[in-house]
Design a protein around this motif. Structure first.
Motif, mmCIF file in Angstrom:
data_model
loop_
_atom_site.group_PDB
_atom_site.id
_atom_site.type_symbol
_atom_site.label_atom_id
_atom_site.label_comp_id
_atom_site.label_asym_id
_atom_site.label_seq_id
_atom_site.Cartn_x
_atom_site.Cartn_y
_atom_site.Cartn_z
ATOM 1 N N PRO A 34 -9.339 0.484 -1.099
ATOM 2 C CA PRO A 34 -7.884 0.676 -0.989
ATOM 3 C C PRO A 34 -7.468 2.051 -0.469
ATOM 4 N N LEU A 131 5.514 -2.538 1.243
ATOM 5 C CA LEU A 131 4.072 -2.768 1.226
ATOM 6 C C LEU A 131 3.754 -4.223 0.917
ATOM 7 N N ASP A 132 4.554 -4.850 0.042
ATOM 8 C CA ASP A 132 4.388 -6.295 -0.209
ATOM 9 C C ASP A 132 4.513 -7.085 1.088
ATOM 10 N N ASN A 135 1.576 -6.556 3.359
ATOM 11 C CA ASN A 135 0.413 -7.281 2.826
ATOM 12 C C ASN A 135 0.499 -8.774 3.148
ATOM 13 N N ASP A 136 1.701 -9.337 3.022
ATOM 14 C CA ASP A 136 1.886 -10.769 3.324
ATOM 15 C C ASP A 136 1.699 -11.043 4.814
ATOM 16 N N GLY A 141 -5.544 -7.358 7.484
ATOM 17 C CA GLY A 141 -5.392 -6.027 6.914
ATOM 18 C C GLY A 141 -4.528 -5.118 7.763
ATOM 19 N N ALA A 167 -0.243 -0.600 -4.890
ATOM 20 C CA ALA A 167 -0.938 -1.175 -3.738
ATOM 21 C C ALA A 167 -2.435 -1.282 -4.013
ATOM 22 N N LEU A 171 -2.489 -5.179 -3.677
ATOM 23 C CA LEU A 171 -2.324 -5.537 -2.267
ATOM 24 C C LEU A 171 -3.655 -5.382 -1.527
ATOM 25 N N ARG A 172 -4.405 -6.439 -1.460
ATOM 26 C CA ARG A 172 -5.778 -6.366 -0.929
ATOM 27 C C ARG A 172 -5.833 -6.149 0.578
ATOM 28 N N ARG A 173 -4.740 -6.432 1.279
ATOM 29 C CA ARG A 173 -4.769 -6.258 2.734
ATOM 30 C C ARG A 173 -4.225 -4.911 3.179
ATOM 31 N N VAL A 174 -3.697 -4.129 2.261
ATOM 32 C CA VAL A 174 -3.152 -2.807 2.598
ATOM 33 C C VAL A 174 -4.179 -1.740 2.225
ATOM 34 N N ARG A 175 -4.614 -0.951 3.209
ATOM 35 C CA ARG A 175 -5.565 0.136 2.964
ATOM 36 C C ARG A 175 -4.947 1.453 3.405
#
Length: 362
Positions: A34, A131-132, A135-136, A141, A167, A171-175
């Protein structure tokens, strides 16, 4: 080209950072860590490393360069949100479908193809909601870069740490890639060792860039001049005078190409570097009105020759003609260490890199 003063964005132009580059790509890409920290002195190549990594990852990104706030005493929510708005609009131009994911967020207005964020009152846009949405939207990513993130320690009226923790957990797709040249100050901002901090206990990827060694300086200059069709062999003299910071070496390379005179190119580089260092030190002193002269005096003592704690304290007291408490002295040194103006080598305090020493000796 190695002697391009702008940040590099191609692996072929990134000299001898393959290990660090592979780490960033591994953390952000395959492992999906993350938060990845990219650390190193000013002008050591952090931005170039990040840009090359982004290019090779091929993921959409939002790049917030916080260096523009270095001269400010504080950073407002408006300042941060308008930077984020500009970057998000750059992203929507490339990926128009993102607008649909932002449309229903409170504090977000859509004007044609432009996205506007509200930054004031009860209607101000929520960072967590943004950020949500990212992520969606980002199926593979999205990377958010906070360059020189220690400037966020000046934030007033908002705190980004709870959002980073949210996050991180959800939020697994936001790094995030968080870079910093003032390493102690960055860690103080993140509060990763503070049990009351939202980021306490979160594991992060860490990539640290060091200045070039003597051997690396010689190879960097050899390759750079080879690209320009110039023979050059005075590598040791350049290293002795300028050190191993890539930014200074790049500037020297261009000046030598212009002058074809070693001493003139070195003098020009030293003049340019010391002027920039002094300006950056003035920025460091922005919120230190009362103690400005004391920080400057400490740097002059350390710049003459690496000095121990007692030697610095005694020298400062002689300069000021007054006694300084041990706690106050320790705080001055901590501030200089955290902002990477000095380093500690054994029991001595030294300039963080050679040209910082030159800047305060002249």
């Amino acid at each position: 080209m190695l002697f391009d003063l702008r940040p590099k964005d191609s692996r072929s132009d990134l000299f001898d950072r393959d290990v660090e580059l592979s780490k960033v790509i591994e953390y952000v890409g395959r492992l999906g860590v993350p938060i990845t920290l990219v650390l190193g002195f000013r002008r050591v190549g952090k931005s170039s490393l990040i840009l090359v990594a982004l290019r090779e990852l091929g993921l959409p990104s939002i790049y917030i360069d916080l260096r523009k706030f270095e001269e400010r005493q504080y950073l407002s929510y408006r300042d941060f949100i308008l930077e984020l708005q500009r970057e998000v609009n750059g992203l929507t131009r490339r990926f128009p479908g993102l607008i649909d994911f932002l449309r229903n967020i409170g504090g977000v207005s859509i004007m044609g193809n432009q996205v506007l964020f509200s930054w004031k009152g009860s209607n101000r846009v929520s960072l967590a909601s943004l950020l949500d949405a990212l992520n969606d939207w980002a199926s593979n990513g999205v990377v958010i870069i906070l360059d020189e993130a220690q400037e966020l320690v000046k934030a007033r009226g908002f705190n980004i740490l709870p959002v980073l923790a949210y996050a991180y957990d959800n939020l697994r797709r936001v790094r995030f890639i968080i870079s910093g040249s003032k390493i102690g100050l960055l860690y103080r901002f993140l509060k990763v060792k503070d049990p009351e901090s939202p980021l306490f206990g979160r594991a992060m990827g860490i990539v640290e860039l060091k200045p070039f060694t003597k051997e690396q300086v010689a190879e960097f200059l050899r390759r750079g001049f080879e690209e320009l069709g110039i023979e050059f062999s005075d590598f040791d003299k350049v290293y002795e005078r300028l050190g191993g910071i890539p930014g200074w070496l790049t500037y020297f390379g261009l000046k030598y190409y212009e002058y074809r005179d070693l001493e003139r190119a070195i003098i020009d580089t030293v003049s340019y570097a010391t002027a920039l260092i002094r300006q950056e030190f003035n920025n460091f002193l922005t919120d230190k009105t009362i103690a400005r002269d004391r920080y400057l005096a400490i740097m002059r003592i350390v710049a003459r020759e690496c000095a121990g704690w007692t030697e610095i304290k005694n020298g400062l007291e002689v300069m000021l003609g007054m006694e300084i408490s041990d706690s106050r002295m320790s705080e001055y040194l901590r501030q200089l260490l955290d902002s990477a103006w000095i380093i500690k080598a054994g029991n001595k305090y030294c300039p963080a890199e050679p040209l910082i020493g030159v800047a305060f000796r002249t």
